[in-house]
Design a protein around this motif. Structure first.
Motif, mmCIF file in Angstrom:
data_model
loop_
_atom_site.group_PDB
_atom_site.id
_atom_site.type_symbol
_atom_site.label_atom_id
_atom_site.label_comp_id
_atom_site.label_asym_id
_atom_site.label_seq_id
_atom_site.Cartn_x
_atom_site.Cartn_y
_atom_site.Cartn_z
ATOM 1 N N GLY A 164 10.228 15.417 40.355
ATOM 2 C CA GLY A 164 9.336 14.898 39.319
ATOM 3 C C GLY A 164 8.878 15.890 38.276
ATOM 4 N N PHE A 165 9.337 17.147 38.345
ATOM 5 C CA PHE A 165 8.977 18.191 37.368
ATOM 6 C C PHE A 165 7.481 18.462 37.339
ATOM 7 C CE2 PHE A 165 13.191 16.997 36.135
ATOM 8 C CZ PHE A 165 13.761 18.171 35.669
ATOM 9 N N ASN A 166 6.838 18.394 38.496
ATOM 10 C CA ASN A 166 5.428 18.738 38.589
ATOM 11 C C ASN A 166 5.212 20.147 39.121
ATOM 12 O OD1 ASN A 166 4.235 16.195 37.763
ATOM 13 N ND2 ASN A 166 4.985 15.351 39.688
ATOM 14 N N ASP A 167 6.285 20.789 39.569
ATOM 15 C CA ASP A 167 6.141 22.098 40.202
ATOM 16 C C ASP A 167 6.226 23.212 39.171
ATOM 17 O OD1 ASP A 167 6.160 23.688 42.850
ATOM 18 O OD2 ASP A 167 7.782 24.571 41.680
ATOM 19 N N GLU A 168 5.176 24.046 39.119
ATOM 20 C CA GLU A 168 5.129 25.091 38.098
ATOM 21 C C GLU A 168 5.918 26.337 38.483
ATOM 22 O OE1 GLU A 168 1.352 25.863 36.324
ATOM 23 O OE2 GLU A 168 0.726 23.772 36.502
ATOM 24 N N HIS A 169 6.502 26.357 39.679
ATOM 25 C CA HIS A 169 7.421 27.440 40.022
ATOM 26 C C HIS A 169 8.791 27.206 39.380
ATOM 27 C CE1 HIS A 169 4.947 28.458 43.852
ATOM 28 N NE2 HIS A 169 4.663 29.292 42.874
ATOM 29 N N LEU A 170 9.234 25.964 39.371
ATOM 30 C CA LEU A 170 10.597 25.646 38.929
ATOM 31 C C LEU A 170 10.672 25.076 37.510
ATOM 32 C CD1 LEU A 170 12.036 23.973 42.163
ATOM 33 C CD2 LEU A 170 12.106 26.379 41.498
ATOM 34 N N THR A 171 9.738 24.191 37.169
ATOM 35 C CA THR A 171 9.844 23.450 35.904
ATOM 36 C C THR A 171 9.971 24.341 34.667
ATOM 37 O OG1 THR A 171 8.680 21.557 36.844
ATOM 38 C CG2 THR A 171 8.723 21.735 34.439
ATOM 39 N N PRO A 172 9.137 25.376 34.478
ATOM 40 C CA PRO A 172 9.264 26.186 33.257
ATOM 41 C C PRO A 172 10.632 26.854 33.116
ATOM 42 C CG PRO A 172 7.174 26.627 34.349
ATOM 43 C CD PRO A 172 7.994 25.831 35.307
ATOM 44 N N ARG A 173 11.213 27.297 34.247
ATOM 45 C CA ARG A 173 12.527 27.963 34.197
ATOM 46 C C ARG A 173 13.618 26.983 33.802
ATOM 47 N NH1 ARG A 173 8.225 30.309 37.124
ATOM 48 N NH2 ARG A 173 8.659 32.501 37.547
ATOM 49 N N ILE A 174 13.559 25.796 34.397
ATOM 50 C CA ILE A 174 14.561 24.776 34.054
ATOM 51 C C ILE A 174 14.409 24.363 32.596
ATOM 52 C CG2 ILE A 174 15.340 22.420 34.532
ATOM 53 C CD1 ILE A 174 14.395 22.856 37.440
ATOM 54 N N LYS A 175 13.180 24.192 32.164
ATOM 55 C CA LYS A 175 12.901 23.781 30.784
ATOM 56 C C LYS A 175 13.470 24.789 29.791
ATOM 57 C CE LYS A 175 8.997 22.260 27.910
ATOM 58 N NZ LYS A 175 7.527 22.057 27.892
ATOM 59 N N THR A 176 13.337 26.071 30.089
ATOM 60 C CA THR A 176 13.874 27.112 29.211
ATOM 61 C C THR A 176 15.376 26.972 29.048
ATOM 62 O OG1 THR A 176 12.136 28.691 29.783
ATOM 63 C CG2 THR A 176 14.184 29.606 28.931
ATOM 64 N N GLN A 177 16.073 26.689 30.159
ATOM 65 C CA GLN A 177 17.536 26.606 30.121
ATOM 66 C C GLN A 177 18.034 25.352 29.408
ATOM 67 O OE1 GLN A 177 17.602 29.910 30.855
ATOM 68 N NE2 GLN A 177 19.672 29.363 31.514
ATOM 69 N N ALA A 221 8.242 14.201 34.054
ATOM 70 C CA ALA A 221 9.678 14.492 33.969
ATOM 71 C C ALA A 221 10.209 14.129 32.585
ATOM 72 C CB ALA A 221 10.436 13.728 35.048
ATOM 73 N N TYR A 222 9.831 12.966 32.099
ATOM 74 C CA TYR A 222 10.336 12.528 30.798
ATOM 75 C C TYR A 222 9.840 13.451 29.692
ATOM 76 C CZ TYR A 222 11.914 9.224 27.247
ATOM 77 O OH TYR A 222 12.564 8.636 26.186
ATOM 78 N N THR A 223 8.605 13.878 29.788
ATOM 79 C CA THR A 223 8.053 14.807 28.792
ATOM 80 C C THR A 223 8.847 16.100 28.755
ATOM 81 O OG1 THR A 223 5.822 13.903 29.037
ATOM 82 C CG2 THR A 223 6.007 16.117 28.109
ATOM 83 N N GLU A 224 9.155 16.644 29.934
ATOM 84 C CA GLU A 224 9.883 17.916 30.001
ATOM 85 C C GLU A 224 11.326 17.753 29.541
ATOM 86 O OE1 GLU A 224 8.296 20.494 30.424
ATOM 87 O OE2 GLU A 224 6.505 19.964 31.567
ATOM 88 N N LEU A 225 11.963 16.658 29.914
ATOM 89 C CA LEU A 225 13.394 16.496 29.652
ATOM 90 C C LEU A 225 13.703 16.125 28.206
ATOM 91 C CD1 LEU A 225 14.388 14.696 32.959
ATOM 92 C CD2 LEU A 225 14.910 17.037 32.288
ATOM 93 N N ARG A 226 12.764 15.581 27.498
ATOM 94 C CA ARG A 226 13.028 15.211 26.113
ATOM 95 C C ARG A 226 13.217 16.436 25.227
ATOM 96 N NH1 ARG A 226 9.824 10.327 23.529
ATOM 97 N NH2 ARG A 226 11.680 10.357 22.236
ATOM 98 N N GLY A 227 12.848 17.603 25.721
ATOM 99 C CA GLY A 227 13.080 18.831 24.971
ATOM 100 C C GLY A 227 14.479 19.387 25.160
ATOM 101 N N ALA A 228 15.255 18.756 26.030
ATOM 102 C CA ALA A 228 16.620 19.226 26.294
ATOM 103 C C ALA A 228 17.550 18.833 25.151
ATOM 104 C CB ALA A 228 17.132 18.633 27.597
ATOM 105 N N GLU A 229 18.567 19.646 24.941
ATOM 106 C CA GLU A 229 19.569 19.309 23.925
ATOM 107 C C GLU A 229 20.516 18.222 24.425
ATOM 108 O OE1 GLU A 229 21.773 22.405 22.128
ATOM 109 O OE2 GLU A 229 20.038 23.516 21.439
ATOM 110 N N ARG A 230 20.858 18.301 25.739
ATOM 111 C CA ARG A 230 21.819 17.349 26.301
ATOM 112 C C ARG A 230 21.295 16.860 27.650
ATOM 113 N NH1 ARG A 230 27.479 20.110 26.638
ATOM 114 N NH2 ARG A 230 26.271 21.951 27.228
ATOM 115 N N TYR A 231 21.091 15.573 27.754
ATOM 116 C CA TYR A 231 20.599 15.031 29.015
ATOM 117 C C TYR A 231 21.080 13.605 29.219
ATOM 118 C CZ TYR A 231 16.958 13.007 25.933
ATOM 119 O OH TYR A 231 16.293 12.356 24.924
ATOM 120 N N ILE A 232 21.104 13.225 30.491
ATOM 121 C CA ILE A 232 21.385 11.833 30.850
ATOM 122 C C ILE A 232 20.563 11.514 32.092
ATOM 123 C CG2 ILE A 232 23.496 12.498 32.096
ATOM 124 C CD1 ILE A 232 24.596 9.691 31.173
ATOM 125 N N LEU A 233 19.753 10.472 31.995
ATOM 126 C CA LEU A 233 18.766 10.145 33.011
ATOM 127 C C LEU A 233 19.051 8.754 33.580
ATOM 128 C CD1 LEU A 233 15.631 11.113 30.855
ATOM 129 C CD2 LEU A 233 17.188 12.654 32.073
#
Length: 322
Positions: A239-252, A270-282
């Motif tokens: 769900g992208f609520n974990d602050e150990h993993l989410t920021p690193r994934i978001k950067t990539q 999750a949707y908030t974080e993933l909309r910043g991605a260049e390429r995604y499929i959900l």
């Protein structure tokens, strides 16, 4: 019209195949194991409301609630409640796997076998889960894996066990049901000790302090390296609520690393974080027998969506695409 829709479906499948053409980093969340009977964060929240005195029964977010100062002295008690709830369900998972219900685990088997085929035959899985659904499945199907613990009885942690070929690296950043403090050292013990304090990192404020201790520190470092080196991400029930993993994934993913998410329901975070991605499929459940797909194939395109016939948000069905 039908031909046009078939073309869209085919192009959607090809996008998934292209995004995951090299073995992805798999991010395995609590939503991936709910179907096996492992309690969700919501279910754990409800149990804590019943078991912990002065627990706010009106709260609807366990992570935020356990971040409050008033619970810090109760963390050992809270851990035991969480551990017990998950452990009871975990035992039933093992029983289910070993009593002619292995077909229920076929999606996990197909997932790992698919991506472990490719040279150098290594697959990295990062998870915040405590349960052993993945370990049980890999053991049952004779898939070689390491969780960083050496041996089978009173195992001690050694980060050098994580390899770059011929293995599945299972990186459990918040601990596991079988981790206990034995004479001042965290050990993996086959039998679960009800009278010992489990060595899991609970949601909330204290997890950041605990993460500095071994082996969590080394596990998070390994997870960071795997995220940084990933050619793509396949996220299952996270769900992208974990602050150990989410920021690193978001950067990539902002740099263009593609990400594929499959889940029953995409959380707002999750949707908030993933909309910043260049390429995604959900992929998420639309209704019974249907899957809602939201995607963007590159940064210059606008977001699009399609409804597919079939439960492609479920792992076993999703694997048919690959």
């Amino acid at each position: 019209m039908k031909e046009e829709k078939n073309e869209i479906v085919e192009s959607t499948f090809k996008m998934v195949q292209n995004f995951l053409k090299n073995p992805p980093l798999i991010v395995w969340g609590s939503g991936a194991t709910v179907s096996f009977g492992i309690p969700s964060m919501g279910a754990l929240n409800e149990r804590l409301k019943k078991e912990i005195s002065d627990f706010d029964i009106a709260n609807d977010n366990l992570e935020i609630e356990l971040g409050k100062e008033k619970y810090q002295d109760k963390i050992p008690e809270i851990k035991k409640v969480i551990w017990h709830e998950i452990n009871e369900a975990d035992k039933l998972v093992l029983e289910r796997l070993t009593t002619n219900n292995s077909r229920d685990f076929n999606g996990i088997k197909l997932l790992i076998q698919k991506f472990i085929e490719v040279h150098p035959q290594v697959l990295n899985i990062v998870t915040t889960n405590y349960d052993r659904v993945l370990e049980y499945t890999m053991s049952y199907y004779d898939i070689l894996f390491t969780d960083g613990f050496y041996g089978k009885v009173l195992s001690s942690f050694n980060e050098n066990l994580f390899q770059t070929k011929n293995v599945v690296n299972l990186i459990k950043v918040h601990g596991s049901l079988n981790w206990f403090n034995i004479n001042g050292e965290i050990r993996y013990v086959n039998s679960c000790f009800d009278n010992y304090t489990p060595q899991i990192i609970a949601p909330g404020k204290s997890k950041y302090q605990e993460a500095y201790n071994s082996p969590y520190r080394e596990l998070i470092q390994n997870a960071d390296s795997a995220i940084k080196e990933a050619s793509s991400f396949l996220v299952i029930g996270f769900g992208f609520n974990d602050e150990h993993l989410t920021p690193r994934i978001k950067t990539q993913i902002k740099k263009g690393i593609p990400i594929v998410l499959i889940t029953k329901k995409i959380t707002d975070s999750a949707y908030t974080e993933l909309r910043g991605a260049e390429r995604y499929i959900l992929f998420e459940e639309n209704s019974a027998g249907q899957t809602n797909v939201i995607y963007k194939s590159n940064n210059s395109e606008i977001e699009q969506s399609i409804v597919l016939a079939g439960d492609f948000w479920q792992l076993s069905k999703f694997m048919e695409i690959l």
